[in-house]
Design a protein around this motif. Structure first.
Motif, PDB file in Angstrom:
ATOM      1  N   GLN A  87       1.245   1.902 -12.208  1.00 18.39           N
ATOM      2  CA  GLN A  87       2.070   1.211 -11.208  1.00 18.39           C
ATOM      3  C   GLN A  87       1.401   1.275  -9.835  1.00 18.39           C
ATOM      4  OE1 GLN A  87       4.248  -0.549 -13.508  1.00 18.39           O
ATOM      5  NE2 GLN A  87       5.252  -0.556 -11.541  1.00 18.39           N
ATOM      6  N   ALA A  88       0.795   2.422  -9.521  1.00 19.92           N
ATOM      7  CA  ALA A  88       0.110   2.572  -8.233  1.00 19.92           C
ATOM      8  C   ALA A  88      -1.037   1.576  -8.100  1.00 19.92           C
ATOM      9  CB  ALA A  88      -0.414   4.005  -8.074  1.00 19.92           C
ATOM     10  N   VAL A  89      -1.820   1.423  -9.161  1.00 18.64           N
ATOM     11  CA  VAL A  89      -2.928   0.471  -9.138  1.00 18.64           C
ATOM     12  C   VAL A  89      -2.391  -0.949  -9.010  1.00 18.64           C
ATOM     13  CG1 VAL A  89      -4.816  -0.515 -10.517  1.00 18.64           C
ATOM     14  CG2 VAL A  89      -4.525   1.967 -10.382  1.00 18.64           C
ATOM     15  N   GLU A  90      -1.296  -1.245  -9.701  1.00 22.55           N
ATOM     16  CA  GLU A  90      -0.701  -2.575  -9.627  1.00 22.55           C
ATOM     17  C   GLU A  90      -0.263  -2.909  -8.199  1.00 22.55           C
ATOM     18  OE1 GLU A  90       3.273  -4.271 -11.523  1.00 22.55           O
ATOM     19  OE2 GLU A  90       1.757  -3.846 -13.048  1.00 22.55           O
ATOM     20  N   GLU A  91       0.364  -1.961  -7.521  1.00 21.61           N
ATOM     21  CA  GLU A  91       0.794  -2.194  -6.139  1.00 21.61           C
ATOM     22  C   GLU A  91      -0.406  -2.363  -5.213  1.00 21.61           C
ATOM     23  OE1 GLU A  91       3.845  -2.927  -5.473  1.00 21.61           O
ATOM     24  OE2 GLU A  91       4.606  -2.325  -7.417  1.00 21.61           O
TER      25      GLU A  91
ATOM     26  N   PHE B 127       0.833  -1.206   0.000  1.00 20.13           N
ATOM     27  CA  PHE B 127       0.000   0.000   0.000  1.00 20.13           C
ATOM     28  C   PHE B 127       0.868   1.256   0.000  1.00 20.13           C
ATOM     29  CE2 PHE B 127      -3.780  -2.429   1.798  1.00 20.13           C
ATOM     30  CZ  PHE B 127      -4.567  -2.251   0.666  1.00 20.13           C
ATOM     31  N   ASN B 128       1.970   1.221   0.744  1.00 15.46           N
ATOM     32  CA  ASN B 128       2.871   2.371   0.771  1.00 15.46           C
ATOM     33  C   ASN B 128       3.512   2.590  -0.604  1.00 15.46           C
ATOM     34  OD1 ASN B 128       3.987   4.441   2.598  1.00 15.46           O
ATOM     35  ND2 ASN B 128       5.923   3.560   1.923  1.00 15.46           N
ATOM     36  N   ALA B 129       3.905   1.497  -1.257  1.00 16.62           N
ATOM     37  CA  ALA B 129       4.468   1.600  -2.609  1.00 16.62           C
ATOM     38  C   ALA B 129       3.440   2.207  -3.559  1.00 16.62           C
ATOM     39  CB  ALA B 129       4.925   0.231  -3.104  1.00 16.62           C
ATOM     40  N   SER B 130       2.188   1.811  -3.402  1.00 15.16           N
ATOM     41  CA  SER B 130       1.120   2.367  -4.234  1.00 15.16           C
ATOM     42  C   SER B 130       1.013   3.875  -4.045  1.00 15.16           C
ATOM     43  CB  SER B 130      -0.213   1.693  -3.894  1.00 15.16           C
ATOM     44  OG  SER B 130      -1.256   2.247  -4.656  1.00 15.16           O
ATOM     45  N   GLN B 131       1.018   4.308  -2.800  1.00 16.29           N
ATOM     46  CA  GLN B 131       0.936   5.743  -2.524  1.00 16.29           C
ATOM     47  C   GLN B 131       2.149   6.496  -3.059  1.00 16.29           C
ATOM     48  OE1 GLN B 131      -2.328   6.042  -2.047  1.00 16.29           O
ATOM     49  NE2 GLN B 131      -1.874   7.656  -0.595  1.00 16.29           N
ATOM     50  N   GLN B 132       3.330   5.891  -2.952  1.00 21.28           N
ATOM     51  CA  GLN B 132       4.519   6.551  -3.482  1.00 21.28           C
ATOM     52  C   GLN B 132       4.411   6.699  -4.995  1.00 21.28           C
ATOM     53  OE1 GLN B 132       7.444   7.955  -1.705  1.00 21.28           O
ATOM     54  NE2 GLN B 132       7.170   8.911  -3.693  1.00 21.28           N
ATOM     55  N   TYR B 133       3.881   5.674  -5.659  1.00 27.09           N
ATOM     56  CA  TYR B 133       3.702   5.770  -7.107  1.00 27.09           C
ATOM     57  C   TYR B 133       2.672   6.832  -7.478  1.00 27.09           C
ATOM     58  CZ  TYR B 133       6.728   1.849  -8.286  1.00 27.09           C
ATOM     59  OH  TYR B 133       7.818   1.034  -8.474  1.00 27.09           O
ATOM     60  N   VAL B 134       1.637   7.009  -6.662  1.00 23.03           N
ATOM     61  CA  VAL B 134       0.686   8.094  -6.909  1.00 23.03           C
ATOM     62  C   VAL B 134       1.412   9.432  -6.823  1.00 23.03           C
ATOM     63  CG1 VAL B 134      -1.334   9.329  -6.016  1.00 23.03           C
ATOM     64  CG2 VAL B 134      -1.387   6.832  -6.193  1.00 23.03           C
ATOM     65  N   ALA B 135       2.270   9.586  -5.828  1.00 20.41           N
ATOM     66  CA  ALA B 135       3.021  10.841  -5.681  1.00 20.41           C
ATOM     67  C   ALA B 135       3.910  11.087  -6.899  1.00 20.41           C
ATOM     68  CB  ALA B 135       3.857  10.815  -4.402  1.00 20.41           C
ATOM     69  N   LEU B 136       4.558  10.048  -7.408  1.00 24.38           N
ATOM     70  CA  LEU B 136       5.383  10.210  -8.609  1.00 24.38           C
ATOM     71  C   LEU B 136       4.515  10.576  -9.796  1.00 24.38           C
ATOM     72  CD1 LEU B 136       7.841   7.160  -8.302  1.00 24.38           C
ATOM     73  CD2 LEU B 136       8.150   9.493  -7.445  1.00 24.38           C
ATOM     74  N   ALA B 137       3.384   9.898  -9.949  1.00 25.78           N
ATOM     75  CA  ALA B 137       2.479  10.180 -11.065  1.00 25.78           C
ATOM     76  C   ALA B 137       1.983  11.617 -11.026  1.00 25.78           C
ATOM     77  CB  ALA B 137       1.299   9.208 -11.040  1.00 25.78           C
ATOM     78  N   VAL B 138       1.626  12.085  -9.851  1.00 25.10           N
ATOM     79  CA  VAL B 138       1.141  13.459  -9.714  1.00 25.10           C
ATOM     80  C   VAL B 138       2.249  14.450 -10.079  1.00 25.10           C
ATOM     81  CG1 VAL B 138       0.360  15.193  -8.022  1.00 25.10           C
ATOM     82  CG2 VAL B 138      -0.706  12.906  -8.099  1.00 25.10           C
ATOM     83  N   TRP B 139       3.467  14.168  -9.664  1.00 26.09           N
ATOM     84  CA  TRP B 139       4.590  15.047 -10.019  1.00 26.09           C
ATOM     85  C   TRP B 139       4.729  15.121 -11.536  1.00 26.09           C
ATOM     86  CZ3 TRP B 139       9.187  15.357 -12.597  1.00 26.09           C
ATOM     87  CH2 TRP B 139      10.060  16.381 -12.231  1.00 26.09           C
TER      88      TRP B 139
ATOM     89  N   PRO C 102       2.445  13.418 -19.687  1.00 26.38           N
ATOM     90  CA  PRO C 102       1.316  12.496 -19.535  1.00 26.38           C
ATOM     91  C   PRO C 102       1.675  11.016 -19.609  1.00 26.38           C
ATOM     92  CG  PRO C 102       1.233  13.570 -21.683  1.00 26.38           C
ATOM     93  CD  PRO C 102       2.313  14.248 -20.887  1.00 26.38           C
ATOM     94  N   GLN C 103       2.670  10.631 -20.389  1.00 25.07           N
ATOM     95  CA  GLN C 103       3.016   9.208 -20.482  1.00 25.07           C
ATOM     96  C   GLN C 103       3.685   8.722 -19.202  1.00 25.07           C
ATOM     97  OE1 GLN C 103       1.926   7.198 -22.916  1.00 25.07           O
ATOM     98  NE2 GLN C 103       0.926   9.015 -23.717  1.00 25.07           N
ATOM     99  N   LEU C 104       4.571   9.525 -18.654  1.00 24.27           N
ATOM    100  CA  LEU C 104       5.191   9.166 -17.382  1.00 24.27           C
ATOM    101  C   LEU C 104       4.138   9.141 -16.272  1.00 24.27           C
ATOM    102  CD1 LEU C 104       8.518  11.093 -17.823  1.00 24.27           C
ATOM    103  CD2 LEU C 104       8.376   8.688 -17.143  1.00 24.27           C
ATOM    104  N   ALA C 105       3.228  10.118 -16.277  1.00 24.88           N
ATOM    105  CA  ALA C 105       2.164  10.131 -15.278  1.00 24.88           C
ATOM    106  C   ALA C 105       1.310   8.877 -15.402  1.00 24.88           C
ATOM    107  CB  ALA C 105       1.301  11.386 -15.450  1.00 24.88           C
ATOM    108  N   LYS C 106       0.890   8.547 -16.604  1.00 29.24           N
ATOM    109  CA  LYS C 106       0.058   7.357 -16.828  1.00 29.24           C
ATOM    110  C   LYS C 106       0.779   6.100 -16.356  1.00 29.24           C
ATOM    111  CE  LYS C 106      -2.003   4.628 -20.516  1.00 29.24           C
ATOM    112  NZ  LYS C 106      -2.018   4.356 -21.928  1.00 29.24           N
ATOM    113  N   TYR C 107       2.056   5.990 -16.684  1.00 28.27           N
ATOM    114  CA  TYR C 107       2.848   4.824 -16.298  1.00 28.27           C
ATOM    115  C   TYR C 107       2.846   4.643 -14.782  1.00 28.27           C
ATOM    116  CZ  TYR C 107       6.914   1.746 -15.907  1.00 28.27           C
ATOM    117  OH  TYR C 107       7.762   0.699 -15.604  1.00 28.27           O
ATOM    118  N   PHE C 108       3.053   5.728 -14.050  1.00 26.09           N
ATOM    119  CA  PHE C 108       3.136   5.613 -12.595  1.00 26.09           C
ATOM    120  C   PHE C 108       1.756   5.518 -11.938  1.00 26.09           C
ATOM    121  CE2 PHE C 108       7.536   6.657 -13.435  1.00 26.09           C
ATOM    122  CZ  PHE C 108       8.147   5.726 -12.616  1.00 26.09           C
TER     123      PHE C 108
END
Length: 183
Positions: A52-56, A24-36, A43-49
């Motif tokens: 990744q958040a959903v996957e975690e 769950f923490n990894a998921s939240q970290q990926y959300v933070a990266l995506a938002v950045w 948009p492609q980097l955001a979508k990718y992360f």
């Protein structure tokens, strides 16, 4: 009166409970990266992360489902600290790679605990996660290499991700069931 499942907890199940937090923490970290990335109009980097958040999240809930299926009490934890401040793209991707390596080490510890306790079902269950970590580390290593080769040209990275995601599906039929269903 509510009932709770209370099987005796082995080291393996204590580690599974801790891994739910880690996922769950990894998921939240990926959300933070995506938002950045989203905020930087990438948009492609955001979508990718975001993906990744959903996957975690799905990984965490697969662990939850396994614990419920094996009649163990599950506690849904809060998440830990999430880093939000970065100076460049490489820093974010490097953090993601290190996070995946940390998760791989945790999964190896889980596999060892299951084997040491002769928990053959637990050992079999965790095999999928070992395979998944090989893939995740490989993907993040490749992305970091692309970032380095792009030499600051963020559009090259965006084009790479767009090209690589065309026609790709992340539907792994061997993934363990996910509590509440896979997103």
């Amino acid at each position: 009166m509510a009932t709770t499942k209370k099987q005796p907890r082995s080291k393996f199940y204590e580690l599974l409970q801790a891994q739910i937090h880690n996922e769950f923490n990894a998921s939240q970290q990926y959300v933070a990266l995506a938002v950045w990335f989203d905020n930087e109009d990438l948009p492609q980097l955001a979508k990718y992360f975001y993906e990744q958040a959903v996957e975690e999240r799905n990984h965490a809930l697969a662990l939850v489902q396994y614990m419920m299926d094996t009649d163990h009490h599950v506690e849904i934890p809060g998440t830990g600290d999430v880093r939000n401040d970065f100076s460049d793209v490489r820093e974010l991707v490097e953090l993601a790679l290190e996070q995946e390596k940390g998760v791989a080490a945790d999964i190896k510890t889980l596999a060892k605990a299951a084997r040491d306790e002769e928990d053959y079902m637990g050992e079999q269950f965790i095999q999928w996660f070992l395979k998944e970590q090989v893939e995740e580390i490989s993907k993040m290593t490749t992305l970091l290499n692309v970032v380095d080769r792009a030499n600051g040209n963020l559009f090259e990275i965006e084009q790479f991700l767009n090209r690589e995601s065309a026609g790709a599906t992340d539907d792994d039929p061997t993934m363990p069931p996910v509590a509440g269903g896979k997103l």
